[in-house]
Design a protein around this motif. Sequence first.
Motif, PDB file in Angstrom:
ATOM      1  N   VAL A 140       0.980  -1.242   0.006  1.00 48.44           N
ATOM      2  CA  VAL A 140       0.038   0.120   0.098  1.00 48.44           C
ATOM      3  C   VAL A 140       0.976   1.186  -0.020  1.00 48.44           C
ATOM      4  O   VAL A 140       1.803   1.347   0.868  1.00 48.44           O
ATOM      5  N   ALA A 141       0.393   2.149  -0.949  1.00 44.12           N
ATOM      6  CA  ALA A 141       1.269   3.407  -0.772  1.00 44.12           C
ATOM      7  C   ALA A 141       0.376   4.542  -0.258  1.00 44.12           C
ATOM      8  O   ALA A 141      -0.805   4.657  -0.522  1.00 44.12           O
ATOM      9  N   ASP A 142       0.886   5.221   0.470  1.00 42.22           N
ATOM     10  CA  ASP A 142       0.322   6.753   1.180  1.00 42.22           C
ATOM     11  C   ASP A 142       0.945   7.767   0.344  1.00 42.22           C
ATOM     12  O   ASP A 142       1.930   7.647  -0.354  1.00 42.22           O
ATOM     13  N   PRO A 143       0.008   8.839   0.363  1.00 46.28           N
ATOM     14  CA  PRO A 143       0.446  10.169  -0.161  1.00 46.28           C
ATOM     15  C   PRO A 143       1.966  10.629  -0.283  1.00 46.28           C
ATOM     16  O   PRO A 143       2.555  10.900  -1.075  1.00 46.28           O
ATOM     17  N   LEU A 144       2.456  10.141   1.158  1.00 45.12           N
ATOM     18  CA  LEU A 144       4.079  10.773   1.205  1.00 45.12           C
ATOM     19  C   LEU A 144       4.964   9.814   0.464  1.00 45.12           C
ATOM     20  O   LEU A 144       6.104  10.153   0.459  1.00 45.12           O
ATOM     21  N   HIS A 145       4.564   8.773  -0.201  1.00 44.94           N
ATOM     22  CA  HIS A 145       5.506   8.122  -0.736  1.00 44.94           C
ATOM     23  C   HIS A 145       5.629   8.416  -2.352  1.00 44.94           C
ATOM     24  O   HIS A 145       6.647   7.951  -3.067  1.00 44.94           O
ATOM     25  N   PHE A 146       5.127   9.473  -2.765  1.00 48.80           N
ATOM     26  CA  PHE A 146       5.127  10.030  -4.180  1.00 48.80           C
ATOM     27  C   PHE A 146       5.584  11.904  -3.827  1.00 48.80           C
ATOM     28  O   PHE A 146       5.378  12.253  -3.181  1.00 48.80           O
ATOM     29  N   ASN A 147       6.147  11.916  -5.163  1.00 48.51           N
ATOM     30  CA  ASN A 147       6.620  13.330  -5.412  1.00 48.51           C
ATOM     31  C   ASN A 147       5.381  14.213  -5.804  1.00 48.51           C
ATOM     32  O   ASN A 147       4.437  13.669  -6.111  1.00 48.51           O
ATOM     33  N   ASP A 148       5.605  15.452  -6.062  1.00 49.14           N
ATOM     34  CA  ASP A 148       4.589  16.293  -6.579  1.00 49.14           C
ATOM     35  C   ASP A 148       4.178  15.908  -8.045  1.00 49.14           C
ATOM     36  O   ASP A 148       2.930  16.440  -8.391  1.00 49.14           O
ATOM     37  N   GLU A 149       4.739  15.322  -8.625  1.00 47.31           N
ATOM     38  CA  GLU A 149       4.457  14.819 -10.101  1.00 47.31           C
ATOM     39  C   GLU A 149       3.520  13.372  -9.943  1.00 47.31           C
ATOM     40  O   GLU A 149       3.268  12.682 -10.917  1.00 47.31           O
ATOM     41  N   ARG A 150       3.408  12.877  -8.593  1.00 46.24           N
ATOM     42  CA  ARG A 150       2.787  11.575  -8.273  1.00 46.24           C
ATOM     43  C   ARG A 150       3.493  10.461  -8.869  1.00 46.24           C
ATOM     44  O   ARG A 150       3.090   9.376  -9.204  1.00 46.24           O
ATOM     45  N   GLU A 151       5.045  10.548  -8.754  1.00 43.81           N
ATOM     46  CA  GLU A 151       5.818   9.522  -9.167  1.00 43.81           C
ATOM     47  C   GLU A 151       6.165   8.877  -7.858  1.00 43.81           C
ATOM     48  O   GLU A 151       6.164   9.274  -6.808  1.00 43.81           O
ATOM     49  N   LEU A 152       6.168   7.311  -7.734  1.00 43.36           N
ATOM     50  CA  LEU A 152       6.674   6.873  -6.658  1.00 43.36           C
ATOM     51  C   LEU A 152       8.219   6.924  -6.361  1.00 43.36           C
ATOM     52  O   LEU A 152       9.024   6.515  -6.880  1.00 43.36           O
TER      53      LEU A 152
END
Length: 181
Positions: A140-152
Amino acid sequence: MKILVMNGSPTAESRTRGIAEYAANVLQEKGVEVTFFDVGKDRLPLYTGDTAEQENEAVRKLVKAADEAQGFFVCTPEYHNGMSGALKNALDFLTGAQFKNKPAVITAAAGGGKGGINALNNLRTVLRGLYSLVIADQFVADPLHFNDERELTEELATLRVNALIDQLVDLTKLVLSNSKN
Ligand SMILES: Cc1cc2nc3c(=O)[nH]c(=O)nc-3n(C[C@H](O)[C@H](O)[C@H](O)COP(=O)(O)O)c2cc1C
């Protein structure tokens, strides 16, 4: 080896797509042949069972990719404690003929906290209904696992996905080698 990576999020700005794109890149770097189906871009009609739907371009793309796939990497957002309706609709166009005895990894993007697990339990149950070999480990990925471009991009998250990909590749190889004997 052919793996179908599925983004199960219908949204334009999607974190789920970030997981799927990350996984597709890692698989390709390992020499795996990847096909990508994105329910947010490959717009499917609502499944009604009407045989005319089989002529729809997105339906044909999905069915062909699933037919040819030897394994699956499926990504869903968690929406109200389940997988997205868009992903469930996509899976309703498929049958056990496409999934039986083929390994699958499942991952989710959720809102944070304890989110995501219900979407994965839901997706696992549905893939069991399609006779897929769903790998026990999941992510499961939380929002904090992504940068501003929604890359993991978060390191531990990418390591978890890498480990899942290794399991998917190993199990798919095993199934393929057994099916040749
Ligand atoms: C309709 C809706 C329902 C949601 N329900 C949940 C939920 O039950 N649990 C949760 O952790 N997050 C929930 N979220 C947050 C999403 O899982 C999160 O925003 C995720 O990034 C969505 O995936 P996407 O960015 O690919 O659209 C919900 C979001 C929406 C839009």
